[in-house]
Design a protein around this motif. Structure first.
Motif, PDB file in Angstrom:
ATOM      1  N   PRO A 182       0.826  -1.210   0.000  1.00  0.00           N
ATOM      2  CA  PRO A 182       0.000   0.000   0.000  1.00  0.00           C
ATOM      3  C   PRO A 182       0.862   1.263   0.000  1.00  0.00           C
ATOM      4  O   PRO A 182       1.989   1.261   0.526  1.00  0.00           O
ATOM      5  N   VAL A 183       0.347   2.342  -0.612  1.00  0.00           N
ATOM      6  CA  VAL A 183       1.002   3.646  -0.523  1.00  0.00           C
ATOM      7  C   VAL A 183       0.663   4.210   0.855  1.00  0.00           C
ATOM      8  O   VAL A 183      -0.498   4.492   1.155  1.00  0.00           O
ATOM      9  N   ARG A 184       1.652   4.350   1.701  1.00  0.00           N
ATOM     10  CA  ARG A 184       1.432   4.707   3.107  1.00  0.00           C
ATOM     11  C   ARG A 184       0.603   5.972   3.269  1.00  0.00           C
ATOM     12  O   ARG A 184      -0.339   6.030   4.072  1.00  0.00           O
ATOM     13  N   GLN A 185       0.913   7.013   2.511  1.00  0.00           N
ATOM     14  CA  GLN A 185       0.219   8.289   2.685  1.00  0.00           C
ATOM     15  C   GLN A 185      -1.233   8.253   2.210  1.00  0.00           C
ATOM     16  O   GLN A 185      -2.029   9.111   2.573  1.00  0.00           O
ATOM     17  N   LEU A 186      -1.569   7.241   1.410  1.00  0.00           N
ATOM     18  CA  LEU A 186      -2.916   7.169   0.850  1.00  0.00           C
ATOM     19  C   LEU A 186      -3.738   6.005   1.392  1.00  0.00           C
ATOM     20  O   LEU A 186      -4.868   5.805   0.957  1.00  0.00           O
ATOM     21  N   GLN A 187      -3.193   5.260   2.323  1.00  0.00           N
ATOM     22  CA  GLN A 187      -3.844   4.018   2.734  1.00  0.00           C
ATOM     23  C   GLN A 187      -5.186   4.239   3.446  1.00  0.00           C
ATOM     24  O   GLN A 187      -6.011   3.328   3.507  1.00  0.00           O
ATOM     25  N   ASN A 188      -5.434   5.431   3.960  1.00  0.00           N
ATOM     26  CA  ASN A 188      -6.698   5.706   4.658  1.00  0.00           C
ATOM     27  C   ASN A 188      -7.725   6.411   3.775  1.00  0.00           C
ATOM     28  O   ASN A 188      -8.752   6.876   4.277  1.00  0.00           O
ATOM     29  N   TYR A 189      -7.448   6.485   2.475  1.00  0.00           N
ATOM     30  CA  TYR A 189      -8.326   7.233   1.574  1.00  0.00           C
ATOM     31  C   TYR A 189      -8.719   6.379   0.373  1.00  0.00           C
ATOM     32  O   TYR A 189      -7.956   5.527  -0.079  1.00  0.00           O
ATOM     33  N   THR A 190      -9.912   6.629  -0.133  1.00  0.00           N
ATOM     34  CA  THR A 190     -10.264   6.109  -1.445  1.00  0.00           C
ATOM     35  C   THR A 190      -9.730   7.098  -2.476  1.00  0.00           C
ATOM     36  O   THR A 190      -9.769   8.316  -2.270  1.00  0.00           O
TER      37      THR A 190
END
Length: 246
Positions: A133-141
């Motif tokens: 996963p891309v760490r900075q984007l893992q909490n977003y769709t």
């Protein structure tokens, strides 16, 4: 801030019954690569020599929707329901990457290959033959995302346009209206976006989003070797050539 250009000559590169909504350019040969709906429930990959308008269908790539360019190595990546393919534009060779169970929605290359999976709309990075996963984007769709020239991340989803600074992990909402449909970074690292009413650019100083081109119905964007904007709409692909000012 990127220079502002207000007047353009519209140059039609190709007319298609089902135009593509993801585009990429091989800057070495100045060729446009894309996949278009064949009208038979399948996407066909193709290349277009920008200067001669010669169109070539690429064989061996199955139903690829997403596309990205590796300018350093003259390679084009295609992604879709069968995973990711890598095509070398100089040797005309094709290879399918060793990744399984991937349905690719969006592709981008920035040192490593990044993609958005469908239907989860989560962002991942492919490197060393592994997916993470891309760490900075893992909490977003994420519908689409790009990096600017300073490696900051910008992404769009159903809620609007967001930005994440390269050393941060929290996304900041930059604009929720108009609804942005696609995005691309130009050759200088400036981020462009399209909405139903035109094409916008993000100012790097104050992160202000400003409309720079009044054109409707844009589906996808990229830039040629001279940094001229190329876009597609529902029936054609167009290059905008700036009118010189004296």
């Amino acid at each position: 801030m990127a220079p502002e250009k207000h007047c353009f000559v519209k140059q039609t590169l190709a007319s298609l019954a089902h135009s593509p909504n993801q585009l990429a350019v091989d800057k070495v040969t100045n060729s446009l690569y894309f996949s278009f709906d064949s009208g038979r429930a399948e996407y066909l990959p193709a290349s277009l020599k920008i200067e001669t308008r010669k169109l070539t269908i690429l064989h061996g790539i199955k139903d690829a929707f997403a596309i990205a360019s590796d300018e350093a190595n003259s390679e084009i990546y295609f992604g879709g329901i069968h995973g990711i393919y890598r095509y070398n534009t100089m040797t005309k060779t094709l290879r399918r990457l060793v990744v399984k169970n991937l349905d690719i929605w969006w592709l981008i290359l920035k040192k490593h290959l990044y993609f958005v999976r469908f239907p989860s709309l989560k962002a991942y990075c492919y490197k060393n033959r592994s997916v993470e996963p891309v760490r900075q984007l893992q909490n977003y769709t994420v519908n689409q995302f790009v990096f600017d020239g300073d490696n900051n991340i910008f992404f769009i989803n159903g809620s609007g346009l967001f930005g994440i600074k390269k050393d941060k992990s929290e996304a900041v909402l930059l604009k929720d209206n108009p609804k942005f449909l696609c995005m691309a970074s130009d050759n200088l690292g400036h981020i462009h976006l399209c909405a139903e009413d035109g094409i916008y650019i993000i100012s790097k100083i104050v992160l202000k989003v400003k409309k720079v081109v009044n054109v409707q119905g844009v589906l996808g964007m990229t830039f040629d070797s001279e940094n001229n904007l190329i876009y597609s709409d529902s029936h054609e692909m167009v290059r905008l050539l700036p009118i010189p000012t004296y």
